[in-house]
Scaffold this motif. Structure first.
Motif, PDB file in Angstrom:
ATOM      1  N   CYS A   1       0.562  10.848   1.243  1.00  0.00           N
ATOM      2  CA  CYS A   1       0.080   9.687   1.996  1.00  0.00           C
ATOM      3  C   CYS A   1       0.393   9.892   3.475  1.00  0.00           C
ATOM      4  O   CYS A   1       1.307  10.634   3.832  1.00  0.00           O
TER       5      CYS A   1
ATOM      6  N   GLN B   1       5.120   9.726   2.092  1.00  0.00           N
ATOM      7  CA  GLN B   1       5.444   9.702   0.662  1.00  0.00           C
ATOM      8  C   GLN B   1       4.267  10.284  -0.130  1.00  0.00           C
ATOM      9  O   GLN B   1       3.191  10.509   0.403  1.00  0.00           O
TER      10      GLN B   1
ATOM     11  N   CYS C   1       1.225   7.063  -2.988  1.00  0.00           N
ATOM     12  CA  CYS C   1       1.185   5.645  -2.616  1.00  0.00           C
ATOM     13  C   CYS C   1      -0.101   5.007  -3.150  1.00  0.00           C
ATOM     14  O   CYS C   1      -1.125   5.680  -3.311  1.00  0.00           O
TER      15      CYS C   1
ATOM     16  N   GLY D   1       0.833  -1.204   0.000  1.00  0.00           N
ATOM     17  CA  GLY D   1       0.000   0.000   0.000  1.00  0.00           C
ATOM     18  C   GLY D   1       0.865   1.251   0.000  1.00  0.00           C
ATOM     19  O   GLY D   1       0.445   2.310  -0.471  1.00  0.00           O
ATOM     20  N   HIS D   2       2.099   1.127   0.498  1.00  0.00           N
ATOM     21  CA  HIS D   2       2.987   2.288   0.559  1.00  0.00           C
ATOM     22  C   HIS D   2       4.044   2.257  -0.532  1.00  0.00           C
ATOM     23  O   HIS D   2       5.138   2.810  -0.391  1.00  0.00           O
TER      24      HIS D   2
ATOM     25  N   CYS E   1       1.954   8.105   5.288  1.00  0.00           N
ATOM     26  CA  CYS E   1       3.306   7.617   5.598  1.00  0.00           C
ATOM     27  C   CYS E   1       4.372   8.650   5.270  1.00  0.00           C
ATOM     28  O   CYS E   1       5.541   8.462   5.583  1.00  0.00           O
TER      29      CYS E   1
HETATM   30 ZN   LIG Z   1       2.177   5.655   1.968  1.00  0.00          ZN
END
Ligand SMILES: [Zn+2]
Length: 299
Positions: A167, A171, A174, A156-157, A169
């Motif tokens: 995202c 990034q 993603c 997912g990432h 996270c």
């Molecule tokens: Zn991500």
């Protein structure tokens, strides 16, 4: 009998299997948050299952948890939705039940469940969970693939557009930022678990913005299918999770993207990616079923 539990953010599914791995009891109940709440939920589910059936003593307990679980099958490192951190669930439960317990990440447990529910026929099977987030699991030669620290399958990432939306996270672009239920709800501007279904409803009713979002969801899911197939040569990618309950309404646009991409590449065309994708039946107990199987296997 063997017991499997899928402890979700709001509800917990529990199943009991007999010696032939046939379902003999099932129960669904709300999940209570926090360490004490989760323990109480599990104990209530166990009582409910043993009240329902006479298949003998509980021989093993497997638990799927939504978060990072140590590869040893004991400690839940982070389960944000449940308010858990660094909880040795195996030790706590073995102390109160005197039964061997094994803990697994819920997506990985569902991958094993999907594999078993298909009859254990796939040499390499990928499972893509489309829920609030996006993650995958793989069963290779009948065994879950966990990697060195349990991170295997966190596709997912994987960024598919460095200029795409931010995202959680950190990034950009993603797969989860396009196809995760949480990200879709934020972009759609309406919080809640049903946002992806709302987007599909609106797209089918002619809403242009929703059609664009539906296209991006399909493109991101298709990218995940491509990644799983190219990295592991999985013969089947099973889509599960709340978003996959869309069934054909999701499968059709995903297949369309895969077929479109194949027209530009002889290589992709030869892989017949669209033919490899299917969805779990709605209401499938794959995660709880897989957790029961995790419980009986050496970790
Ligand atoms: Zn991500």
């Amino acid at each position: 009998m063997r017991v499997g539990l899928d402890v979700g953010g709001t509800k917990t599914d529990a199943v009991a299997l007999d010696a032939h791995d046939s379902l003999v009891a099932r129960i669904r109940l709300p999940t209570q948050p926090g360490a004490a709440g989760v323990l109480e939920t599990i104990r209530t589910a166990l009582r409910g299952l043993t009240d329902q059936c006479t298949a003998g003593d509980v021989r093993s307990i497997g638990i799927g948890m939504p978060g990072q679980v140590d590869p040893g099958g004991s400690v839940v490192r982070h389960a944000v939705n449940l308010g858990l951190q660094d909880l040795d669930l195996r030790e706590l439960l073995e102390r109160v039940t005197a039964v061997p317990v094994s803990v697994e990440n819920d997506v990985k447990a569902a991958a094993l469940g999907a594999y078993a529910l298909r009859g254990g026929v796939d040499e390499a099977l990928g499972y893509l969970n489309l829920g609030t987030g996006v993650a995958a699991g793989a069963v290779l030669n009948g065994e879950l693939w966990r990697g060195s620290a349990g991170v295997a399958g966190e596709i997912g990432h994987l960024s598919i557009d460095p200029t795409g939306p931010l995202c959680a996270c950190g990034q950009r672009g993603c797969i989860e930022a396009y196809a995760g239920g949480g990200a879709v709800a934020r972009r759609w501007g309406r919080p809640g678990a049903g946002a992806v279904h709302e987007v599909f409803d609106a797209a089918e009713a002619g809403d242009r913005w929703a059609q664009r979002m539906r296209g991006e969801i399909a493109w991101a899911v298709a990218s995940a299918v491509r990644v799983l197939t190219l990295s592991l040569d999985v013969s089947t990618v099973v889509l599960g999770g709340g978003v996959a309950a869309l069934g054909g309404r999701l499968l059709d646009p995903v297949a369309e993207v895969l077929e479109q991409e194949a027209t530009a590449s002889h290589f992709l065309a030869s892989l017949r990616l669209a033919d490899r994708v299917e969805t779990l039946p709605a209401g499938s107990l794959a995660a709880a079923f897989g957790a029961a199987l995790v419980g009986q296997r050496p970790h």
